[in-house]
Design a protein around this motif. Sequence first.
Motif, PDB file in Angstrom:
ATOM      1  N   ASP A  67       7.037  -8.204   8.130  1.00  0.00           N
ATOM      2  CA  ASP A  67       6.039  -7.461   7.373  1.00  0.00           C
ATOM      3  C   ASP A  67       6.472  -6.040   7.081  1.00  0.00           C
ATOM      4  N   ASN A  68       7.690  -5.728   7.433  1.00  0.00           N
ATOM      5  CA  ASN A  68       8.144  -4.362   7.236  1.00  0.00           C
ATOM      6  C   ASN A  68       8.704  -4.209   5.825  1.00  0.00           C
ATOM      7  N   PRO A  69       8.180  -3.266   5.080  1.00  0.00           N
ATOM      8  CA  PRO A  69       8.678  -3.129   3.707  1.00  0.00           C
ATOM      9  C   PRO A  69      10.146  -2.709   3.650  1.00  0.00           C
ATOM     10  N   PHE A  70      10.635  -2.172   4.731  1.00  0.00           N
ATOM     11  CA  PHE A  70      12.019  -1.694   4.714  1.00  0.00           C
ATOM     12  C   PHE A  70      12.961  -2.636   5.440  1.00  0.00           C
ATOM     13  N   LEU A 128      13.409   8.120  -3.238  1.00  0.00           N
ATOM     14  CA  LEU A 128      12.019   8.409  -2.897  1.00  0.00           C
ATOM     15  C   LEU A 128      11.082   7.478  -3.653  1.00  0.00           C
ATOM     16  N   THR A 131      11.016   4.258  -2.006  1.00  0.00           N
ATOM     17  CA  THR A 131      10.228   4.296  -0.771  1.00  0.00           C
ATOM     18  C   THR A 131       8.736   4.210  -1.076  1.00  0.00           C
ATOM     19  N   VAL A 132       8.297   5.028  -2.011  1.00  0.00           N
ATOM     20  CA  VAL A 132       6.865   5.029  -2.322  1.00  0.00           C
ATOM     21  C   VAL A 132       6.444   3.657  -2.840  1.00  0.00           C
ATOM     22  N   LYS A 134       7.701   0.817  -2.246  1.00  0.00           N
ATOM     23  CA  LYS A 134       7.657  -0.158  -1.165  1.00  0.00           C
ATOM     24  C   LYS A 134       6.439   0.083  -0.274  1.00  0.00           C
ATOM     25  N   LEU A 135       6.140   1.337  -0.029  1.00  0.00           N
ATOM     26  CA  LEU A 135       5.030   1.652   0.867  1.00  0.00           C
ATOM     27  C   LEU A 135       3.689   1.264   0.273  1.00  0.00           C
ATOM     28  N   THR A 136       3.567   1.389  -1.033  1.00  0.00           N
ATOM     29  CA  THR A 136       2.257   1.139  -1.635  1.00  0.00           C
ATOM     30  C   THR A 136       2.228  -0.172  -2.406  1.00  0.00           C
ATOM     31  N   ARG A 137       3.296  -0.904  -2.324  1.00  0.00           N
ATOM     32  CA  ARG A 137       3.411  -2.168  -3.061  1.00  0.00           C
ATOM     33  C   ARG A 137       3.187  -1.968  -4.550  1.00  0.00           C
ATOM     34  N   GLU A 139       1.289   0.057  -6.140  1.00  0.00           N
ATOM     35  CA  GLU A 139      -0.076   0.231  -6.625  1.00  0.00           C
ATOM     36  C   GLU A 139      -0.350   1.618  -7.167  1.00  0.00           C
ATOM     37  N   LEU A 140       0.623   2.471  -7.109  1.00  0.00           N
ATOM     38  CA  LEU A 140       0.448   3.786  -7.718  1.00  0.00           C
ATOM     39  C   LEU A 140       1.051   3.756  -9.117  1.00  0.00           C
ATOM     40  N   GLU A 144       1.851   9.028 -10.771  1.00  0.00           N
ATOM     41  CA  GLU A 144       1.525   9.344  -9.384  1.00  0.00           C
ATOM     42  C   GLU A 144       2.778   9.296  -8.521  1.00  0.00           C
TER      43      GLU A 144
ATOM     44  N   MET B 382       5.201   9.991   3.462  1.00  0.00           N
ATOM     45  CA  MET B 382       6.186   9.062   2.941  1.00  0.00           C
ATOM     46  C   MET B 382       7.054   8.485   4.055  1.00  0.00           C
ATOM     47  N   TRP B 386       4.504   4.549   7.697  1.00  0.00           N
ATOM     48  CA  TRP B 386       4.626   3.134   8.022  1.00  0.00           C
ATOM     49  C   TRP B 386       4.831   2.975   9.525  1.00  0.00           C
ATOM     50  N   ALA B 396      -0.541  -5.561   8.118  1.00  0.00           N
ATOM     51  CA  ALA B 396       0.350  -4.950   7.135  1.00  0.00           C
ATOM     52  C   ALA B 396      -0.386  -4.732   5.825  1.00  0.00           C
ATOM     53  N   TYR B 400      -0.823  -1.210   4.038  1.00  0.00           N
ATOM     54  CA  TYR B 400      -0.448  -0.876   2.666  1.00  0.00           C
ATOM     55  C   TYR B 400      -1.616  -0.214   1.952  1.00  0.00           C
ATOM     56  N   ILE B 403      -2.227   3.275   3.189  1.00  0.00           N
ATOM     57  CA  ILE B 403      -1.216   4.237   2.742  1.00  0.00           C
ATOM     58  C   ILE B 403      -1.459   4.597   1.283  1.00  0.00           C
ATOM     59  N   THR B 404      -1.760   3.565   0.483  1.00  0.00           N
ATOM     60  CA  THR B 404      -2.027   3.840  -0.918  1.00  0.00           C
ATOM     61  C   THR B 404      -3.205   4.800  -1.061  1.00  0.00           C
ATOM     62  N   ILE B 411      -3.118  13.160  -3.474  1.00  0.00           N
ATOM     63  CA  ILE B 411      -2.897  13.579  -4.860  1.00  0.00           C
ATOM     64  C   ILE B 411      -4.156  14.244  -5.395  1.00  0.00           C
TER      65      ILE B 411
END
Lengths: 187, 906
Positions: A67-70, A128, A131-132, A134-137, A139-140, A144, B382, B386, B396, B400, B403-404, B411
């Motif tokens: 489940d780790n995005p990285f 970067l 990374t973003v 991956k972290l937000t899937r 959705e930004l 943004e 950033m 996680w 998870a 996510y 975090i979003t 922002i």
Amino acid sequence: MGNKQTVFTHEQLEAYQDCTFFTRKEIMRLFYRYQDLAPQLVPLDYTSCPDVKVPYELIGSMPELKDNPFRQRIAQVFSDDGDGHMTLDNFLDMFSVMSEMAPRDLKAYYAFKIYDFNDDGYICAWDLEQTVTKLTRGELSAEEVSLVCEKVLGEADGDHDGRLSLEDFQNMILRAPDFLSTFHIRI
Amino acid sequence: MSRQPKSLGEEAGSGVRGQVRSGSPGTGDRSGRRPSKKRAPRAEGAAGRRGAQPGQKERVGGSPGPGSPRRKQAERRRHREELGERGRSSAERTCTEKRKKDGRTSLKEQRAPSRKEKEAPRKEETWKRLKKHRSPSLASGASVGESLSEEELARILEQLEDKKKLIATVRSKPWPMAKKLTELREAQEFVEKYEGALGKGKGKRLYAYRMLMAKKWVKFKRDFDNFKTQCIPWEMKIKDIESHFGSSVASYFIFLRWMYGVNLVLFGLIFGLVIIPEVLMGVPYGSIPRKTVPRAEEEKAMDFSVLWDFEGYIKYSALFYGYYNNQRTIGWLRYRLPMAYFMVGVSVFGYSLMIVIRSMASNTQGSTSEGESANFTFSFKMFTSWDYLIGNSETADNKYASITTSFKESIVDEQESNKEENIHLTRFLRVLANFLIICCLCGSGYLIYFVVKRSQEFSKMQNVSWYERNEVEIVMSLLGMFCPPLFETIAALENYHPRIGLKWQLGRIFALFLGNLYTFLLALMDDVHLKLSNEEKIKNLTHWTLFNYYNSSGWNESVPRPPLHPADVPRGSCWETAVGIEFMRLTVSDMLVTYITILLGDFLRACFVRFMNYCWCWDLEAGFPSYAEFDISGNVLGLIFNQGMIWMGSFYAPGLVGVNVLRLLTSMYFQCWAVMSSNVPHERVFKASRSNNFYMGLLLLVLFLSLLPVAYAIMSLPPSFDCGPFSGKNRMYDVIQETIENDFPTFLGKIFAFLANPGLIIPAILLMFLAIYYLNSVSKSLSRANAQLRKKIQALREVEKSHKSVKGRTTARDSEDTAKGNSKNATQLQLTKEGTTPHSASQNQTTGKKAQDPGISRSASRITLPVSQHLPVSRPPGVRPDSGQPRPQTHPWRSASGKSAPRPPH
């Protein structure tokens, strides 16, 4: 200690204990986890150091990583050729760095490598963005994401060259209150 | 702060430096042979090792004898030295000799005792290599001549230290495992080879022996550590939870485990020093009034309903204060039980304070200053948001989402930080919410006071119902159950950021619990005072009863009367035991309420949602009832307050800690099960960031607050006259005075009396205040200096960076030149593409020229090894392992600039 295991020689275990943050029992547990990933591939005798690699697809499917995005980056950073296929040594290395006992500096160094997606020694705006995303899937929105990257660079880029060097990264991450508690994987 | 990046780079450097510096006389031209061995990665390394074994068998066969040709040669050479050659200093020679002998002795020593047979091959192999190196070393030593001296010895010593440091820290080097293993093996060989050489004269054997012992000690320590980690309970359970729910939920369980450990120690203290001696050596049950159930209660004393209320036989047992006798010494050991009771009571608090403060301190040591976090909002989000521990897809997903949201929030914050809409409404709502909550708090406080007062009425009446007996506990538990959700509902009015909201919520629940606890205490104190005022009457009554019994007429005067049966003696109410019973009941009912809440609120709800979902009109799992989340704040606070009650009550009820240990044990298993079976991860997964210290801070506060009433009772309430270890004394602490007067020599008593003089205590307190003030100001000024330094470093780095970009270009050119000029150094120089300066290039050229100098020449060739072999991917400059090369002692750049990563490898 009358351990019945014959996977490693005594010296191998001692050396692994010197080189990782694990106790003997944990090393054995890690080995069995590794072996479980590909039982037909990994021999039960490591005294002769067989050259075995477990493919990334199996490494990435471990419950600790799946489940780790990285996860792909982690596997790449710790594998020998950057392809994510791991030997037992790589595997132990990975979990040693990720263990609770590993010092901040070591963790920061590897975190930098993980977030450095294109392996160029710097975390640039593209890294970067990755990374973003991956972290937000994802959705930004694009604006943004770019705003966030801009902000991060503005905050952490000490020399204003538009990218984060290892120093910048360490300087930033060593002040993060949560870095140690979040950048570790229990196994 | 900024030192840390440097230290990493330096560590990497020093490791290599240590390895490079092994240009010792003993290993003269190892360079030629080393590379081939070193280049072999770990995998082949072992093959090589096995391959080496035949050779070593050969050696075992013949070589150690004086007839071996190599040995002869060495012998001859040494002879020649002794005869004529004055080139080598005597110190060096002795060193070599010593090394030789020592290699042998240490081998013998190491092989003889208790080393496993398995390990022998490695030893022998080392020995073989050692031998191999020795003869060339002599050759080179002879050729180099003057360069070998005491300095060399000192250098070896230094290297040895380096190597040892390397062995200790190899695990925290950012190298791949294969390299770590090689480095480790080399360092170990080096140490094994040379450590014996450093002893002086007769001390040599001792030195070798000490080394051996040190090795054994390290091994023992490691085994002990292994053992210790195996002893940590519930590790796997907590890991399971951690991967499912993130670190925040796991932090509760870790806290619970820690608490269990503390309670276990307290239990051991109380049980071992108070309860066991009393049971073994005190006068048995039924011998004196305080240890006997009174006649009136006798027939019901074994009923379960009575026992369940901790009355009857349990009340008159060693679990409670009243059972203990005031006899000064008990048993053949002449154990001073009252004294022990007092000291254990004090040390329970002492130990708890110590352990809480220590763990707080160790928590803060690892953390950095928090003031910075405002500067790095986005970066921290950033890079540290996680939680790598998460190993559950549901968690998870939530992570996510959170975090979003947090990114979006930041922002928005950034974009409209000073946007104020409807501030009046918000303010009004917040004030309203606070008003409501204060009303709730006052109401709950009054309710508890009322209930405790009522319970005193009940206690005077006969045949009260079960509810009336347990009203206090029930009301308190219900308040604890229903107020927090109520607060949460009210807090929704306030529209705070959830993180701030959580803090408010925690603060309010804390206030509620604290208020309840203290109201309870005050009411209890009233009760105690009432009982104390009655005591005088009962005392007279007791006296008169006994007097009448012995002096009454109608008894044959010649036969002495049998003493009055202890059950018949009238006795006081023993307020201490009453207080202890209150706490005991409170603890038990608290435990039961917690379990029932979990069972009903979590488990049954989960079952309902899970199974009724098949036949329901809406989606139960996603919709209204859904599954429960694990309530971290409530659980932590519950645990903390429970502990507060234990601390307060343990003085009056020694058995309370035992009950608490059981409670923690069961709740560990029960809650683990409940959380895994019927809870879902939080919608907003938040990290347990430093909250551990927050818990500890609360715990410390509660500890202090629970210390107050106990200290008050000890210092200013007279103990009951007919029960407990301090009966008959004016105050409880009189037991200390008594002991000092009776058991210590008189001059000690005088000293104590002198120490207790206010004239001495007040200055001492003043002194402490002064010290605190001084230390505080020192730490303030230090932190100010710290901040200034940080600023300076920041500025320095910026300057250096701008220089670097200029330098980088020249370096590339230079290194090309050198590569042409000196093929040996080619690899090295190409790798040091950054930060190299004209100066360093020239240095390297000279290095190449000085090929006859063994130390440096080897360094030049050896340095390429780790690089060429272990750097498949590009590394950032800071931690490049090749940055630490042999450098002159006074390095102009390092000392001057103190800069970290792009260190010029001259």
